[in-house]
Enzyme design. Sequence first.
Site, PDB file in Angstrom:
ATOM      1  N   HIS A 116       0.824  -1.221   0.000  1.00 35.87           N
ATOM      2  CA  HIS A 116       0.000   0.000   0.000  1.00 35.87           C
ATOM      3  C   HIS A 116       0.849   1.258   0.000  1.00 35.87           C
ATOM      4  O   HIS A 116       0.384   2.311  -0.424  1.00 35.87           O
ATOM      5  CB  HIS A 116      -1.044  -0.016   1.138  1.00 35.87           C
ATOM      6  CG  HIS A 116      -0.532   0.314   2.509  1.00 35.87           C
ATOM      7  ND1 HIS A 116      -0.136  -0.636   3.424  1.00 35.87           N
ATOM      8  CD2 HIS A 116      -0.378   1.506   3.145  1.00 35.87           C
ATOM      9  CE1 HIS A 116       0.225  -0.055   4.552  1.00 35.87           C
ATOM     10  NE2 HIS A 116       0.100   1.245   4.405  1.00 35.87           N
ATOM     11  N   ASP A 122       1.148  -7.720   2.432  1.00 39.68           N
ATOM     12  CA  ASP A 122       1.251  -6.295   2.105  1.00 39.68           C
ATOM     13  C   ASP A 122       2.718  -5.868   1.958  1.00 39.68           C
ATOM     14  O   ASP A 122       3.242  -5.147   2.791  1.00 39.68           O
ATOM     15  CB  ASP A 122       0.537  -5.479   3.197  1.00 39.68           C
ATOM     16  CG  ASP A 122       0.369  -4.017   2.796  1.00 39.68           C
ATOM     17  OD1 ASP A 122       0.890  -3.626   1.732  1.00 39.68           O
ATOM     18  OD2 ASP A 122      -0.277  -3.271   3.549  1.00 39.68           O
ATOM     19  N   SER A 152       3.849   2.373   8.565  1.00 38.09           N
ATOM     20  CA  SER A 152       3.654   1.420   7.479  1.00 38.09           C
ATOM     21  C   SER A 152       4.985   1.156   6.794  1.00 38.09           C
ATOM     22  O   SER A 152       5.694   2.091   6.429  1.00 38.09           O
ATOM     23  CB  SER A 152       2.676   1.991   6.448  1.00 38.09           C
ATOM     24  OG  SER A 152       1.367   1.891   6.928  1.00 38.09           O
TER      25      SER A 152
END
Lengths: 727, 727
Positions: free
Chosen positions: A87, A228, A661
């Site tokens: 992402h 991810d 992240s």
Amino acid sequence: MPTIRRRLLAVSLALPLVFKATARADEGMWMPSQLPDIARQMKAAGFKGDPRDLAELARPPMNAIVKVGGASGAFVSNEGLVLTNHHVAFGVVQYNSGKQSDGSERDLIRDGYIAADRGAELPANPDYRVLVTTGFDRVTDRILAEAKGQQGRAYFDAVDRATKAVVAECEREPGTRCSVANMYYGTDFYRVRQLELRDVRLVYAPPNDIGNYGGEVDNFVWPRHTGDFTLLRAYVGKDGKPADYSPDNVAYVPPAHLQVSTANLKEGDYAMLAGYPGTTFRHRMASEFANQVEWQLPSRVALYQRMVDVIEATAAKDEAVRVSYANQVRSLKNSLKRAQGELDGLRRSNAVVVRRDDETAMYAWLDQQSDVVATKADIAAAQAVLDKGVAMRGRDQLLGVIVSQTQLLRSAVSLQRLAFERAKPDAEREGGYQQRDEALVSGQLRQVQRRYAMDVEKALLAELVGQYQALPAAQHVPEFDAVFGSTPAQLKAKLDALYSGTKLGAENERLAAMQADRAALSNSKDTLLQAAATLLPALLRLEDESKASNGELLRLRPAYMRALIGYRKSQGRAVYPDANSTLRVSYGRVSAMDPRDGVRYRPLTTVQGIVEKHTGSEPFNAPQPLLAAIAKGDFGTTAEPSLKTQTVDFLTNLDTTGGNSGSAVMDAHGKLIGLNFDSNWEAVSASWMFDPRYKRAIHVDMRYLRWLLAKVYPAPHLLREMQLPAE
Amino acid sequence: MPTIRRRLLAVSLALPLVFKATARADEGMWMPSQLPDIARQMKAAGFKGDPRDLAELARPPMNAIVKVGGASGAFVSNEGLVLTNHHVAFGVVQYNSGKQSDGSERDLIRDGYIAADRGAELPANPDYRVLVTTGFDRVTDRILAEAKGQQGRAYFDAVDRATKAVVAECEREPGTRCSVANMYYGTDFYRVRQLELRDVRLVYAPPNDIGNYGGEVDNFVWPRHTGDFTLLRAYVGKDGKPADYSPDNVAYVPPAHLQVSTANLKEGDYAMLAGYPGTTFRHRMASEFANQVEWQLPSRVALYQRMVDVIEATAAKDEAVRVSYANQVRSLKNSLKRAQGELDGLRRSNAVVVRRDDETAMYAWLDQQSDVVATKADIAAAQAVLDKGVAMRGRDQLLGVIVSQTQLLRSAVSLQRLAFERAKPDAEREGGYQQRDEALVSGQLRQVQRRYAMDVEKALLAELVGQYQALPAAQHVPEFDAVFGSTPAQLKAKLDALYSGTKLGAENERLAAMQADRAALSNSKDTLLQAAATLLPALLRLEDESKASNGELLRLRPAYMRALIGYRKSQGRAVYPDANSTLRVSYGRVSAMDPRDGVRYRPLTTVQGIVEKHTGSEPFNAPQPLLAAIAKGDFGTTAEPSLKTQTVDFLTNLDTTGGNSGSAVMDAHGKLIGLNFDSNWEAVSASWMFDPRYKRAIHVDMRYLRWLLAKVYPAPHLLREMQLPAE
């Protein structure tokens, strides 16, 4: 870089209070330079290295940690391979999808991508960056030199000027991006120097149905089954220096890279994480906790719900209108859900009482210290600034959404503001209204067409301004009263007149107005432009007041922070600065969680969960090659022996927030075991309070990455490059 | 009752095939008489008693087990105290709430109730019963005597006549309720004789916010935190015989009662349960499993969803109409959700394949046996009957909802049917249309007023009959085609005419029609009554065909069941009959559950969960005295030492289905440790297939009951009566 050690010494001296203090277990987003101070706790938690090594930005593993795409990542090979989240690199994947120059179409989001060799690696969007932090220097004295003796807006502006000067000077070195980080709310300022790698390429991305398996449904959800991750590569010019994309560029050789672990993982194992957490509020004052829990969050939930209800009721009759407002409704619902989650979490953690009791104890300690008169005066003055904000919070909340959640009214205000700012030299214009921002403004003006319906905007304003009209007189703003009247009846008539007398509903009128000069706009006969002209001075005045308050808080909060740091030291605890998008380290363990009575979340998920969740349609549409590989059960060396199957994600109690992240998760020896990509829903409130019962972080297990690269979407050359087994 | 042993001997002889066979661990709703046959497995699971004792209905503990309010319960004192679920006794609590004869109001649902002494115990609604099973005798030969040699409808009627005769003869003894239970789908029939206690009184009910904590939201949910129990008392006349309520009655002295346990409970502990499970389909044929999973459930989900959509779309414009249809929509959504849950579960358990493979193996075994020609012919004939049903399933599903899900059309059909049945002697009328049912019919006719809107009913019929029209010609029914036409265009015109030409929308017209005789109704000019007159012969014909099919299946299925029982015996396994509301026992363990990858449900919940779920509003509005007692933490001897707190509910892998509500859960020594009240959502499909991974039952921990009676809503006299510690 032999100067690093000297710099860190400076950092340490700047924070004498935290020396040798100890931390509460597993809470903390530590500046690397603080880690030697908490060496004992890190060792107790299981860390096998020397925390002094982590304190050195120029040494492994910290020189392998990067900022990428606004979030975090790490070098994982000595040829510039960067690992981050799918992402986080999504824009890069998207940029390389769609129609190609040869006329063909490709969808790398759907299909994923494996560059067969260096030549097949695909350039990222030109503004995509990999940043390596190379310097972190205390510049407090310089930043505050002019501010000293000032107050309010002048203090704010002095800090702002000094910051811009430091950044400009630092960025004179080519290929360098600099910033100034404010630590402990104005107590200390650090110049952050980063190497800016501008040629970044896509190397390996799994299909979206792996990289984003579960999509919005599983967002914030544990147990999770998402792969991810994406691999990028940083390139530099032949001279080894940062350069724009060129086919002639060569792979960047990082000073160090992380080695992906081949070991197993189990509950209780030590873990640590390095990345760039965005913003936390853990050291805010007790009154700010109370305001957040008792007013800001509940009133936001109620207000947003009311807005959703008004939009949905007004749009119910007309499918086209419903479509126009679908985005805004979704966004309001998301904000509402998040605010509710934060509220639930802070209540569950009893945050107001916990923080208040802590602060009360701190004041009791403070009273025992010598020479605290000035400190206490500053804290009292900071509290007075906050109290002024509380007195106006209803007004500020409503005026905020009146402008931001409307389409035509916002356009009118934006047009007047742009004309106002254009009268200044570009460098002095407010952010968002500089020359480089004008494309964005015109984009927003165009977008209105697909997002506006008169009935809805009038109904929304009737509700919002109606609520504003019901506020006590002290919170009223004359210009708003002039434009909207003071009673619901006046409001209705005013809205009818405003929206029947405006042409801004037409795109060409809005874009034409963008070209008009200030005088023309001020004298426009258009009712909404007239209204915006009336409102603008009020908005500028409120903005000015807000900056003045922020300046005062910047000046006054350090007294509170010093008291807190001193009090914590007396408890034997260190204080990390609240997160501010600078490089931080947290440490803890692979951890199960008991989210509620009777339920235990296990710390590792397996491919069995992918099969269980698979429905065949988004967001649970596992690719057939993945399902086939799971059914085959050929997991080789990447299987977890205790579970006899392939793991996917794992859970730790590491301290993270938005911005983390893509943070590298390392084991006790600094080997890469996971890639952070989310936290659990129960931890939404962790931006304010770390509650060890509920705070968890969610990571991709590197063994899942290894298995995908070995068996499912094979990339043996990349496994070789990362010095990993072929299967 | 010395004859009991002889009766049980007869039972055992009736099932020679299951002797000494073994059961699959923890699956099974066993007739008590079967337990000696599975003694080895029960012992292995941890049972400390003698299974032969459980086989005797006249011995403890089985003579303490009762049927109450249509579900299950148990005597818990030697003075007639009956423990059952709050939801099973809800009607009794409700009956005693509201306006009292002295003009006062009370709300025992909200407040709960504690009878301070015998005199304060409140009479239940007069039709509320406690039934004690006293006899269970094989009557197969008598039931099938006349049926032998018959087929179809005649077989069905012969069984029906014999059943009625057996029941009538048995019920000649005053205070006795009798029935005939069909075991193994027509293989065996048993006369069940029950003592019918008609004076039942309310002794102790917790507030609804305890007894139904979590309400619909937590229905089927684990972890659960509900105190779903109520104490009643059975009374008899001074002569010790069943009697209607009288203040002179005395407490019934049961032959035995269960002793509530004071021991602790942990995962893995042996548990068993006795009660009256309603209906299961575990031994249905493989083709029936396939039909259920591949057609019945998915098409029901789709059909009900379509009906909800049509009703909601048509009702959207009018709030009053929405309110009228709210109940029907809610009920359709509940059925839909349940069907979807059952479908998900059966798919998750791969039920079609598992059952088919099992049946294939059974046939292979059967082929090795001697003299199987007749058996195979019967099974083939049964399959042919089922196939006929499958060929008409679309029609049957649609005609069913066309009548049952409309208001005016259903009223018209019901009126014509009532007139038709009234022409017969009362005893020969179809159930639902006898004299005793007429109050119910008129109640339904009145209710239409609040549940009908012409537009919605026409839209619903346009959809449903439209789907029917699209079926193959072989599934069409001439009378329906005559009434509704054969094309959507005809249908529209017919519906317009039908609903503009009827006066049944008026309550007085409907009630007047109920008084009209058959001739008058047949000749009515009312368009809907005319339509119903046309449809009635078709509906009677289809009903007759259905009874004929059921008769054939009753005749033919025993061949299949005998084959299955024989095959299971060859595997060393016993076969319990599918549930049919007769007394059964299941055994197993206190069990955690892994509902999905990464999640474990713990087997015991604690009061902490009550606090976590508490929102202050229904259905999570824990009473203040409960919250205060939890906060005080004074749990005394009722706390679970390993958790250091008070438990609330617990989970076992016991085999249950609807009707098991209120079933006594006993430990290895027969002591009462829990009260069954629900199962988990994942187990909704267990009526068809027991999947040990997902099948769990949810019970109130008796320690929670003891704590509530000791510390929260004290009833020390009841603890004394149950010989339990005061705290």
